[in-house]
Design a protein around this motif. Structure first.
Motif, PDB file in Angstrom:
ATOM      1  N   HIS A 122      44.397 -38.575   7.920  1.00 55.87           N
ATOM      2  CA  HIS A 122      44.346 -38.526   6.355  1.00 55.87           C
ATOM      3  C   HIS A 122      42.924 -38.899   5.930  1.00 55.87           C
ATOM      4  CE1 HIS A 122      48.936 -39.232   6.037  1.00 55.87           C
ATOM      5  NE2 HIS A 122      48.573 -39.927   7.257  1.00 55.87           N
ATOM      6  N   PHE A 123      42.546 -37.888   4.886  1.00 54.51           N
ATOM      7  CA  PHE A 123      41.138 -38.172   4.214  1.00 54.51           C
ATOM      8  C   PHE A 123      41.226 -38.403   2.868  1.00 54.51           C
ATOM      9  CE2 PHE A 123      37.116 -37.175   2.959  1.00 54.51           C
ATOM     10  CZ  PHE A 123      35.925 -37.178   3.878  1.00 54.51           C
ATOM     11  N   PHE A 124      40.386 -39.444   2.569  1.00 55.57           N
ATOM     12  CA  PHE A 124      40.399 -39.694   1.040  1.00 55.57           C
ATOM     13  C   PHE A 124      39.022 -39.444   0.258  1.00 55.57           C
ATOM     14  CE2 PHE A 124      42.875 -44.111   2.061  1.00 55.57           C
ATOM     15  CZ  PHE A 124      44.057 -43.300   2.237  1.00 55.57           C
ATOM     16  N   ILE A 197      40.123 -34.914  12.221  1.00 53.08           N
ATOM     17  CA  ILE A 197      40.534 -34.944  10.898  1.00 53.08           C
ATOM     18  C   ILE A 197      40.321 -33.687   9.950  1.00 53.08           C
ATOM     19  CG2 ILE A 197      40.255 -36.262   8.649  1.00 53.08           C
ATOM     20  CD1 ILE A 197      39.913 -38.755   9.951  1.00 53.08           C
ATOM     21  N   PHE A 198      39.261 -33.021  10.177  1.00 54.62           N
ATOM     22  CA  PHE A 198      39.056 -31.853   9.470  1.00 54.62           C
ATOM     23  C   PHE A 198      39.907 -30.604   9.986  1.00 54.62           C
ATOM     24  CE2 PHE A 198      35.641 -34.465   8.098  1.00 54.62           C
ATOM     25  CZ  PHE A 198      35.117 -33.901   6.824  1.00 54.62           C
ATOM     26  N   HIS A 199      40.301 -30.502  11.301  1.00 51.33           N
ATOM     27  CA  HIS A 199      41.039 -29.469  11.654  1.00 51.33           C
ATOM     28  C   HIS A 199      42.480 -29.906  11.652  1.00 51.33           C
ATOM     29  CE1 HIS A 199      37.338 -28.835  14.594  1.00 51.33           C
ATOM     30  NE2 HIS A 199      37.541 -28.094  13.671  1.00 51.33           N
ATOM     31  N   GLN A 200      43.012 -31.175  11.334  1.00 49.41           N
ATOM     32  CA  GLN A 200      44.641 -31.538  11.499  1.00 49.41           C
ATOM     33  C   GLN A 200      45.021 -32.188  10.353  1.00 49.41           C
ATOM     34  OE1 GLN A 200      45.611 -33.051  15.205  1.00 49.41           O
ATOM     35  NE2 GLN A 200      43.958 -32.117  16.108  1.00 49.41           N
ATOM     36  N   GLY A 201      43.741 -32.682   9.490  1.00 45.51           N
ATOM     37  CA  GLY A 201      44.435 -33.787   8.497  1.00 45.51           C
ATOM     38  C   GLY A 201      44.732 -33.411   7.439  1.00 45.51           C
ATOM     39  N   ILE A 202      45.087 -34.309   6.333  1.00 49.79           N
ATOM     40  CA  ILE A 202      45.448 -33.703   5.158  1.00 49.79           C
ATOM     41  C   ILE A 202      44.383 -34.667   4.079  1.00 49.79           C
ATOM     42  CG2 ILE A 202      47.033 -35.798   4.793  1.00 49.79           C
ATOM     43  CD1 ILE A 202      47.788 -32.632   3.084  1.00 49.79           C
ATOM     44  N   HIS A 221      34.931 -24.210   1.975  1.00 47.90           N
ATOM     45  CA  HIS A 221      33.820 -23.457   2.887  1.00 47.90           C
ATOM     46  C   HIS A 221      33.638 -23.790   4.442  1.00 47.90           C
ATOM     47  CE1 HIS A 221      31.511 -22.521  -1.067  1.00 47.90           C
ATOM     48  NE2 HIS A 221      32.636 -21.416  -0.981  1.00 47.90           N
ATOM     49  N   MET A 222      34.251 -25.223   4.544  1.00 49.05           N
ATOM     50  CA  MET A 222      34.256 -25.796   5.867  1.00 49.05           C
ATOM     51  C   MET A 222      35.269 -25.424   6.686  1.00 49.05           C
ATOM     52  SD  MET A 222      32.658 -29.626   4.961  1.00 49.05           S
ATOM     53  CE  MET A 222      32.716 -30.038   6.614  1.00 49.05           C
ATOM     54  N   GLY A 223      36.088 -24.661   6.152  1.00 48.08           N
ATOM     55  CA  GLY A 223      37.457 -24.097   6.703  1.00 48.08           C
ATOM     56  C   GLY A 223      38.615 -25.058   6.688  1.00 48.08           C
TER      57      GLY A 223
END
Length: 242
Positions: A122-124, A197-202, A221-223
């Protein structure tokens, strides 16, 4: 909630009486000059509550304000809210007048279920208005043995506050002329450190609408897929009542 005529506010309290709860102020603690912790007690048995739900107070004859709890225990009858004090506005005036033991009418919790339990990472992203939600999400994530990181854009006096609240998050200073700029600029370095996180996170983008747009655009832009980005604008410059 938008500003309403006094007669309509009175009518809502009468006609929708079942949607209001009586609560008592347990404590009011100023954490910094612009952030307050409000603790309430009441009979919350049977209430449906999920992270992201908001409660409302009628802060004067014409204005209501939404607040997102940072802790809520229906069994114990307790509710904690972290409130950003913007200055000379109806919400700040209301909070500044509260006294321990005071009895209030609170609109029952309702809203969107933001927590995504099927994700391991998870990313806040947010500002002071998002601190309460992120504090609550952190508890859910820890209980599920999951992981989180993120970046917050804060005023200078609040940069150390997330650490005081037990949150391991990067902080950057707000840029009033370009909201979200410094947070967005930090994302590429964070992706290097947390590629999973950037590939699999929310991603939870909460708070200032302009900042959310900037950071969301950078993530795209980062995918990062749109389906993995959850947004909730709590406020917008020049507009009241989001």
């Amino acid at each position: 909630m938008p500003r309403v005529p006094k007669w309509l506010g009175d009518a809502m309290e009468s006609v929708l009486a079942s949607k209001y709860l009586t609560v008592r102020v347990s404590s009011v603690t100023l954490l910094t000059d612009t952030l307050c912790q409000l603790n309430l007690s009441g009979d919350f048995q049977g209430l449906d509550f999920h992270p992201g739900y908001a409660i409302d107070f009628r802060v004067n004859d014409n204005d209501f304000r939404h607040y997102t709890p940072s802790a809520f225990d229906a069994q114990e009858g307790t509710c904690e809210i972290l409130i950003h004090l913007h200055g000379n506005g109806p919400g700040s005036d209301f909070i500044s007048r509260l006294k321990v033991g005071e009895v209030l009418k609170m609109v029952i919790p309702r809203g969107r279920k933001l927590y995504q339990p099927d994700h391991q990472f998870h990313f806040f992203f947010g500002d002071e208005t998002a601190l309460g939600l992120f504090k609550l999400l952190r508890e859910e994530i820890h209980a599920a043995d999951q992981h989180y990181t993120g970046v917050l854009e804060l005023s200078e006096e609040n940069l150390a506050l997330p650490a005081r609240l037990g949150m391991r998050l990067k902080t950057v200073t707000k840029n009033p002329d370009d909201p979200g700029r410094y947070a967005a600029a930090s994302l590429h370095a964070m992706k290097t450190g947390y590629p999973h996180i950037f590939h699999q996170g929310i991603f939870y983008l909460i708070g200032n609408a302009a900042s959310i747009q900037h950071v969301k655009r950078t993530l795209r832009h980062m995918g990062v897929a749109v389906k993995n980005i959850r947004t909730e604008a709590y406020w917008m410059k020049g507009k009241a009542g989001l």
